[in-house]
Design a protein around this motif. Structure first.
Motif, PDB file in Angstrom:
ATOM      1  N   VAL A  44       5.842  35.648  17.116  1.00  0.00           N
ATOM      2  CA  VAL A  44       5.545  34.876  15.909  1.00  0.00           C
ATOM      3  C   VAL A  44       6.339  33.582  15.955  1.00  0.00           C
ATOM      4  CG1 VAL A  44       5.649  34.815  13.395  1.00  0.00           C
ATOM      5  CG2 VAL A  44       5.067  36.952  14.564  1.00  0.00           C
ATOM      6  N   HIS A  45       5.620  32.474  15.841  1.00  0.00           N
ATOM      7  CA  HIS A  45       6.263  31.163  15.825  1.00  0.00           C
ATOM      8  C   HIS A  45       6.047  30.545  14.447  1.00  0.00           C
ATOM      9  CE1 HIS A  45       7.806  27.333  17.241  1.00  0.00           C
ATOM     10  NE2 HIS A  45       6.726  26.737  16.753  1.00  0.00           N
ATOM     11  N   GLU A  46       7.136  30.242  13.739  1.00  0.00           N
ATOM     12  CA  GLU A  46       7.042  29.651  12.411  1.00  0.00           C
ATOM     13  C   GLU A  46       7.366  28.167  12.497  1.00  0.00           C
ATOM     14  OE1 GLU A  46       8.351  31.728   8.495  1.00  0.00           O
ATOM     15  OE2 GLU A  46       9.989  30.356   9.014  1.00  0.00           O
ATOM     16  N   GLY A  47       6.521  27.329  11.900  1.00  0.00           N
ATOM     17  CA  GLY A  47       6.763  25.894  11.966  1.00  0.00           C
ATOM     18  C   GLY A  47       5.893  25.136  10.998  1.00  0.00           C
ATOM     19  N   VAL A  48       6.249  23.877  10.723  1.00  0.00           N
ATOM     20  CA  VAL A  48       5.435  23.043   9.843  1.00  0.00           C
ATOM     21  C   VAL A  48       4.099  22.766  10.517  1.00  0.00           C
ATOM     22  CG1 VAL A  48       7.376  22.015   8.605  1.00  0.00           C
ATOM     23  CG2 VAL A  48       6.602  20.991  10.752  1.00  0.00           C
ATOM     24  N   SER A  49       3.123  22.377   9.712  1.00  0.00           N
ATOM     25  CA  SER A  49       1.730  22.367  10.160  1.00  0.00           C
ATOM     26  C   SER A  49       1.482  21.492  11.384  1.00  0.00           C
ATOM     27  CB  SER A  49       0.823  21.933   9.007  1.00  0.00           C
ATOM     28  OG  SER A  49       1.184  20.641   8.539  1.00  0.00           O
ATOM     29  N   HIS A  50       2.038  20.286  11.415  1.00  0.00           N
ATOM     30  CA  HIS A  50       1.731  19.401  12.555  1.00  0.00           C
ATOM     31  C   HIS A  50       2.363  19.922  13.843  1.00  0.00           C
ATOM     32  CE1 HIS A  50       5.435  17.761  10.749  1.00  0.00           C
ATOM     33  NE2 HIS A  50       5.751  17.321  11.944  1.00  0.00           N
ATOM     34  N   VAL A  51       3.509  20.596  13.746  1.00  0.00           N
ATOM     35  CA  VAL A  51       4.127  21.185  14.931  1.00  0.00           C
ATOM     36  C   VAL A  51       3.308  22.376  15.429  1.00  0.00           C
ATOM     37  CG1 VAL A  51       6.179  22.363  15.824  1.00  0.00           C
ATOM     38  CG2 VAL A  51       6.434  20.390  14.311  1.00  0.00           C
ATOM     39  N   LEU A  52       2.830  23.204  14.502  1.00  0.00           N
ATOM     40  CA  LEU A  52       1.978  24.335  14.903  1.00  0.00           C
ATOM     41  C   LEU A  52       0.706  23.835  15.590  1.00  0.00           C
ATOM     42  CD1 LEU A  52       2.128  26.789  11.848  1.00  0.00           C
ATOM     43  CD2 LEU A  52       3.302  26.989  14.043  1.00  0.00           C
ATOM     44  N   ARG A  53       0.122  22.767  15.052  1.00  0.00           N
ATOM     45  CA  ARG A  53      -1.107  22.244  15.652  1.00  0.00           C
ATOM     46  C   ARG A  53      -0.837  21.718  17.069  1.00  0.00           C
ATOM     47  NH1 ARG A  53      -5.294  21.337  12.569  1.00  0.00           N
ATOM     48  NH2 ARG A  53      -4.072  20.785  10.713  1.00  0.00           N
ATOM     49  N   GLU A  54       0.282  21.022  17.226  1.00  0.00           N
ATOM     50  CA  GLU A  54       0.637  20.520  18.558  1.00  0.00           C
ATOM     51  C   GLU A  54       0.853  21.675  19.543  1.00  0.00           C
ATOM     52  OE1 GLU A  54       4.066  18.172  17.831  1.00  0.00           O
ATOM     53  OE2 GLU A  54       2.962  16.537  16.852  1.00  0.00           O
ATOM     54  N   ALA A  64      -3.297  30.336  15.121  1.00  0.00           N
ATOM     55  CA  ALA A  64      -2.360  29.629  14.254  1.00  0.00           C
ATOM     56  C   ALA A  64      -3.014  29.385  12.900  1.00  0.00           C
ATOM     57  CB  ALA A  64      -1.923  28.305  14.871  1.00  0.00           C
ATOM     58  N   ILE A  65      -2.226  29.527  11.846  1.00  0.00           N
ATOM     59  CA  ILE A  65      -2.679  29.219  10.496  1.00  0.00           C
ATOM     60  C   ILE A  65      -2.226  27.803  10.185  1.00  0.00           C
ATOM     61  CG2 ILE A  65      -2.435  29.811   8.053  1.00  0.00           C
ATOM     62  CD1 ILE A  65      -1.953  32.754   9.079  1.00  0.00           C
ATOM     63  N   VAL A  66      -3.199  26.910  10.070  1.00  0.00           N
ATOM     64  CA  VAL A  66      -2.921  25.481   9.897  1.00  0.00           C
ATOM     65  C   VAL A  66      -3.886  24.914   8.858  1.00  0.00           C
ATOM     66  CG1 VAL A  66      -2.021  25.114  12.228  1.00  0.00           C
ATOM     67  CG2 VAL A  66      -4.479  24.924  11.812  1.00  0.00           C
ATOM     68  N   PRO A  67      -3.596  23.732   8.307  1.00  0.00           N
ATOM     69  CA  PRO A  67      -4.557  23.101   7.407  1.00  0.00           C
ATOM     70  C   PRO A  67      -5.890  22.875   8.113  1.00  0.00           C
ATOM     71  CG  PRO A  67      -2.422  22.053   7.184  1.00  0.00           C
ATOM     72  CD  PRO A  67      -2.319  22.985   8.359  1.00  0.00           C
ATOM     73  N   PHE A  68      -6.978  23.080   7.393  1.00  0.00           N
ATOM     74  CA  PHE A  68      -8.314  22.993   7.978  1.00  0.00           C
ATOM     75  C   PHE A  68      -8.614  21.578   8.455  1.00  0.00           C
ATOM     76  CE2 PHE A  68     -12.869  22.182   7.664  1.00  0.00           C
ATOM     77  CZ  PHE A  68     -13.371  23.208   8.445  1.00  0.00           C
ATOM     78  N   GLU A  69      -9.218  21.475   9.625  1.00  0.00           N
ATOM     79  CA  GLU A  69      -9.744  20.197  10.105  1.00  0.00           C
ATOM     80  C   GLU A  69     -11.174  20.425  10.573  1.00  0.00           C
ATOM     81  OE1 GLU A  69      -7.444  18.694  13.361  1.00  0.00           O
ATOM     82  OE2 GLU A  69      -7.602  20.508  14.563  1.00  0.00           O
ATOM     83  N   ALA A  70     -12.075  19.536  10.154  1.00  0.00           N
ATOM     84  CA  ALA A  70     -13.502  19.733  10.420  1.00  0.00           C
ATOM     85  C   ALA A  70     -13.826  19.629  11.901  1.00  0.00           C
ATOM     86  CB  ALA A  70     -14.317  18.720   9.618  1.00  0.00           C
ATOM     87  N   ALA A  71     -13.187  18.710  12.603  1.00  0.00           N
ATOM     88  CA  ALA A  71     -13.478  18.500  14.018  1.00  0.00           C
ATOM     89  C   ALA A  71     -12.331  19.058  14.862  1.00  0.00           C
ATOM     90  CB  ALA A  71     -13.674  17.014  14.303  1.00  0.00           C
ATOM     91  N   SER A  72     -12.616  20.163  15.533  1.00  0.00           N
ATOM     92  CA  SER A  72     -11.598  20.779  16.389  1.00  0.00           C
ATOM     93  C   SER A  72     -11.709  20.236  17.814  1.00  0.00           C
ATOM     94  CB  SER A  72     -11.775  22.294  16.424  1.00  0.00           C
ATOM     95  OG  SER A  72     -11.714  22.838  15.133  1.00  0.00           O
ATOM     96  N   PRO A  73     -10.594  20.109  18.520  1.00  0.00           N
ATOM     97  CA  PRO A  73     -10.658  19.719  19.932  1.00  0.00           C
ATOM     98  C   PRO A  73     -11.425  20.774  20.730  1.00  0.00           C
ATOM     99  CG  PRO A  73      -8.408  19.553  19.082  1.00  0.00           C
ATOM    100  CD  PRO A  73      -9.205  20.268  18.043  1.00  0.00           C
ATOM    101  N   GLY A 116       8.546  15.038   6.976  1.00  0.00           N
ATOM    102  CA  GLY A 116       8.228  13.739   7.543  1.00  0.00           C
ATOM    103  C   GLY A 116       6.797  13.689   8.051  1.00  0.00           C
ATOM    104  N   LYS A 117       6.317  12.470   8.306  1.00  0.00           N
ATOM    105  CA  LYS A 117       4.971  12.310   8.863  1.00  0.00           C
ATOM    106  C   LYS A 117       4.932  12.893  10.275  1.00  0.00           C
ATOM    107  CE  LYS A 117       3.934   8.111   6.237  1.00  0.00           C
ATOM    108  NZ  LYS A 117       3.585   6.679   6.315  1.00  0.00           N
ATOM    109  N   PRO A 118       3.761  13.426  10.697  1.00  0.00           N
ATOM    110  CA  PRO A 118       2.438  13.376  10.077  1.00  0.00           C
ATOM    111  C   PRO A 118       2.085  14.630   9.282  1.00  0.00           C
ATOM    112  CG  PRO A 118       2.210  14.077  12.345  1.00  0.00           C
ATOM    113  CD  PRO A 118       3.688  13.955  12.076  1.00  0.00           C
ATOM    114  N   ASN A 119       2.999  15.233   8.579  1.00  0.00           N
ATOM    115  CA  ASN A 119       2.728  16.450   7.832  1.00  0.00           C
ATOM    116  C   ASN A 119       1.562  16.248   6.864  1.00  0.00           C
ATOM    117  OD1 ASN A 119       3.475  18.066   5.092  1.00  0.00           O
ATOM    118  ND2 ASN A 119       3.959  19.281   6.908  1.00  0.00           N
TER     119      ASN A 119
END
Length: 236
Positions: A44-54, A64-73, A116-119
């Motif tokens: 289990v890795h806990e982190g703020v959303s932009h770090v989890l996405r990276e 990963a549980i992250v804020p929804f984004e319509a266009a996924s890589p 901090g950004k880009p959160n």
């Protein structure tokens, strides 16, 4: 059949979760996974959303549980799980109440402690205030939920967090006050690395995440949270 699948589920499973989910979700999820699937090696890795996405896009996480984004890589899929309010958290004497929302104007020039950004939450608050002509004052950049909450408790700053960080959480319910911010929400999604979808461990992890989220929302503990159905996923 479920028990048989559980017995066969084995291998590595790496899951990323936001810190705000710890009380309502993460501990329950880990407990259930260990109990049902003892042959899965869980990380289990806990982190703020932009770090989890990276980390997810770098191939370090299976789910990963992250804020929804319509266009996924390419190679990743996002399925919306739940939408919840963003809440303003302040010291006890601020007399904010969970049952009474506050307008965005309440945050005008308020001294805030936000990541901090880009959160995503930081950007959402800053952009929303700018569109309304209100002032944004991020006094502290804090990429740690518990620290920002503690600063709010001490009256050093206020913070904005997903409702799950405080809803029903005994750590904070008697030491801070909070209210939903009117019209401000975050939609969480389950992001999956499709290169790992064939793994029984990943499949069972995915199923258990959606089950635990549904159980918590339906219990009423997670105030203001709404589940997304499979039909809604296709329409998001």
């Amino acid at each position: 059949m479920v028990e048989q699948v559980g017995d066969r589920a084995a291998g590595q499973l790496s899951v990323g979760v936001p810190p705000s989910w710890q009380y309502l979700f993460t501990s329950r999820f880990v407990e259930k996974l260990i109990e049902r699937y003892p042959n899965i090696a869980l990380r289990v890795h806990e982190g703020v959303s932009h770090v989890l996405r990276e980390d997810m896009h770098a191939g370090m996480l299976d789910l990963a549980i992250v804020p929804f984004e319509a266009a996924s890589p390419n190679g990743y899929v996002n399925n919306a799980l739940v939408r919840e309010p963003l809440v303003l958290v302040s010291h006890k004497d601020a007399q904010l109440r969970p049952e009474k929302s506050v307008p965005l104007a309440r945050l005008d020039k308020l001294k805030l402690a936000l990541p901090g950004k880009p959160n995503v939450i930081r950007a959402h608050i800053e952009n929303s205030l700018a569109r309304k002509g209100f002032g944004f004052n991020n006094a502290f950049e804090v990429d740690a939920v518990n620290l920002s909450m503690d600063l709010a408790r001490k009256g050093l700053s206020d913070t904005v967090t997903p409702c799950c960080a405080v809803s029903g959480n005994p750590q904070w319910e008697d030491s801070v006050s909070w209210s939903p911010i009117r019209g401000m929400f975050i939609t969480w999604a389950l992001c999956e690395n499709t290169a790992r979808s064939h793994s029984p461990a990943v499949g069972e992890g995915r199923r258990l995440i959606t089950q635990v989220v549904a159980e918590v929302v339906q219990s009423g503990t997670w105030l203001g949270a709404d589940l997304f159905s499979q039909t809604e996923w296709a329409a998001v």
